[in-house]
Design a protein around this motif. Sequence first.
Motif, PDB file in Angstrom:
ATOM      1  N   MET A  62       0.853  -1.179   0.000  1.00  0.00           N
ATOM      2  CA  MET A  62       0.000   0.000   0.000  1.00  0.00           C
ATOM      3  C   MET A  62       0.897   1.240   0.000  1.00  0.00           C
ATOM      4  SD  MET A  62      -2.870   1.131   2.863  1.00  0.00           S
ATOM      5  CE  MET A  62      -3.569  -0.498   2.905  1.00  0.00           C
ATOM      6  N   SER A  63       0.575   2.191  -0.861  1.00  0.00           N
ATOM      7  CA  SER A  63       1.387   3.406  -0.942  1.00  0.00           C
ATOM      8  C   SER A  63       1.164   4.274   0.283  1.00  0.00           C
ATOM      9  CB  SER A  63       1.036   4.196  -2.204  1.00  0.00           C
ATOM     10  OG  SER A  63      -0.228   4.804  -2.066  1.00  0.00           O
ATOM     11  N   ASP A  64       2.151   5.135   0.575  1.00  0.00           N
ATOM     12  CA  ASP A  64       2.058   6.022   1.733  1.00  0.00           C
ATOM     13  C   ASP A  64       0.832   6.927   1.660  1.00  0.00           C
ATOM     14  OD1 ASP A  64       4.179   5.035   3.122  1.00  0.00           O
ATOM     15  OD2 ASP A  64       5.499   6.746   2.781  1.00  0.00           O
ATOM     16  N   GLU A  65       0.425   7.305   0.419  1.00  0.00           N
ATOM     17  CA  GLU A  65      -0.722   8.199   0.265  1.00  0.00           C
ATOM     18  C   GLU A  65      -2.017   7.518   0.721  1.00  0.00           C
ATOM     19  OE1 GLU A  65       1.367   7.729  -2.711  1.00  0.00           O
ATOM     20  OE2 GLU A  65       2.590   9.256  -1.747  1.00  0.00           O
ATOM     21  N   LYS A  66      -2.098   6.203   0.549  1.00  0.00           N
ATOM     22  CA  LYS A  66      -3.315   5.471   0.895  1.00  0.00           C
ATOM     23  C   LYS A  66      -3.319   4.984   2.345  1.00  0.00           C
ATOM     24  CE  LYS A  66      -4.365   3.743  -3.739  1.00  0.00           C
ATOM     25  NZ  LYS A  66      -5.009   4.874  -4.250  1.00  0.00           N
ATOM     26  N   LYS A  67      -2.160   4.983   2.976  1.00  0.00           N
ATOM     27  CA  LYS A  67      -2.071   4.527   4.363  1.00  0.00           C
ATOM     28  C   LYS A  67      -2.632   5.559   5.314  1.00  0.00           C
ATOM     29  CE  LYS A  67       1.862   1.420   4.212  1.00  0.00           C
ATOM     30  NZ  LYS A  67       3.220   1.167   4.655  1.00  0.00           N
ATOM     31  N   THR A  68      -3.019   5.072   6.493  1.00  0.00           N
ATOM     32  CA  THR A  68      -3.389   5.955   7.587  1.00  0.00           C
ATOM     33  C   THR A  68      -2.620   5.473   8.816  1.00  0.00           C
ATOM     34  OG1 THR A  68      -5.230   4.669   8.515  1.00  0.00           O
ATOM     35  CG2 THR A  68      -5.745   6.148   6.653  1.00  0.00           C
ATOM     36  N   ALA A  69      -2.678   6.241   9.876  1.00  0.00           N
ATOM     37  CA  ALA A  69      -1.994   5.844  11.111  1.00  0.00           C
ATOM     38  C   ALA A  69      -2.523   4.506  11.623  1.00  0.00           C
ATOM     39  CB  ALA A  69      -2.172   6.928  12.172  1.00  0.00           C
ATOM     40  N   TYR A  70      -3.776   4.203  11.282  1.00  0.00           N
ATOM     41  CA  TYR A  70      -4.383   2.959  11.766  1.00  0.00           C
ATOM     42  C   TYR A  70      -3.820   1.715  11.093  1.00  0.00           C
ATOM     43  CZ  TYR A  70      -7.700   6.521  13.289  1.00  0.00           C
ATOM     44  OH  TYR A  70      -8.266   7.643  13.833  1.00  0.00           O
ATOM     45  N   ASP A  71      -2.953   1.874  10.089  1.00  0.00           N
ATOM     46  CA  ASP A  71      -2.349   0.734   9.396  1.00  0.00           C
ATOM     47  C   ASP A  71      -1.104   0.202  10.098  1.00  0.00           C
ATOM     48  OD1 ASP A  71      -4.179   0.613   7.216  1.00  0.00           O
ATOM     49  OD2 ASP A  71      -3.185   2.348   6.308  1.00  0.00           O
ATOM     50  N   PHE A  72      -0.720   0.809  11.215  1.00  0.00           N
ATOM     51  CA  PHE A  72       0.532   0.440  11.872  1.00  0.00           C
ATOM     52  C   PHE A  72       0.294  -0.290  13.185  1.00  0.00           C
ATOM     53  CE2 PHE A  72       1.279   3.989   9.084  1.00  0.00           C
ATOM     54  CZ  PHE A  72       2.371   3.538   8.347  1.00  0.00           C
ATOM     55  N   THR A  73       1.265  -1.103  13.546  1.00  0.00           N
ATOM     56  CA  THR A  73       1.179  -1.861  14.794  1.00  0.00           C
ATOM     57  C   THR A  73       2.459  -1.689  15.602  1.00  0.00           C
ATOM     58  OG1 THR A  73       2.037  -3.868  13.774  1.00  0.00           O
ATOM     59  CG2 THR A  73      -0.363  -3.622  13.822  1.00  0.00           C
ATOM     60  N   PHE A  74       2.313  -1.834  16.877  1.00  0.00           N
ATOM     61  CA  PHE A  74       3.418  -1.802  17.825  1.00  0.00           C
ATOM     62  C   PHE A  74       3.271  -3.008  18.738  1.00  0.00           C
ATOM     63  CE2 PHE A  74       3.110   2.690  16.751  1.00  0.00           C
ATOM     64  CZ  PHE A  74       4.432   3.131  16.801  1.00  0.00           C
ATOM     65  N   THR A  75       4.208  -3.139  19.639  1.00  0.00           N
ATOM     66  CA  THR A  75       4.060  -4.002  20.800  1.00  0.00           C
ATOM     67  C   THR A  75       3.948  -3.050  21.976  1.00  0.00           C
ATOM     68  OG1 THR A  75       5.366  -5.753  19.781  1.00  0.00           O
ATOM     69  CG2 THR A  75       5.165  -5.805  22.181  1.00  0.00           C
TER      70      THR A  75
END
Length: 164
Positions: free
Chosen positions: A1-14
């Motif tokens: 997915m390109s950066d333009e289509k991503k949102t902060a909700y696409d990321f994960t942490f521990t």
Amino acid sequence: MSDEKKTAYDFTFTSLKGEPLSLADFAGRPLLIVNTASKCGFTPQYKELEALWKKHRDEGLVVLGVPSNDFSNQEPGNAAEIENFCEINFGVDFPLTEKVHVKGREAHPLFQWLGSQGGILSKPRWNFYKYVIGRDGKLVDWFASTTTPGSAKVERALKKALGE
């Protein structure tokens, strides 16, 4: 997915407790993401971050602290030490992630994305950079370390993110 289509909700942490922490769990809620450190001149900002969390969490705001040791080794502790420090000294009960890199090639993917969204100056150059994310998961604004969480600038960005 390109950066333009991503949102902060696409990321994960521990999480700091070692559990999965997917930002997708906060989808539709505004976020205030801050790279933190326990031994920094800006560390007292934890108090204002906790105050914002208490003030706006019923409106949906999630404050997320992201410990990092990238700047002058100011976050040397392990997860338990970081958690104890934040709880004892500042009463922090907003979510904290595990310690990650926030700059350079090893930067957590969220911080790489934030830098692509906010431009070169938005990349953390010290501890306590603040990123306000709207309910749509997009960057509303960012602030350098010297802008305190309780400042009028941050409050205006939070109001925009909260939809006021």
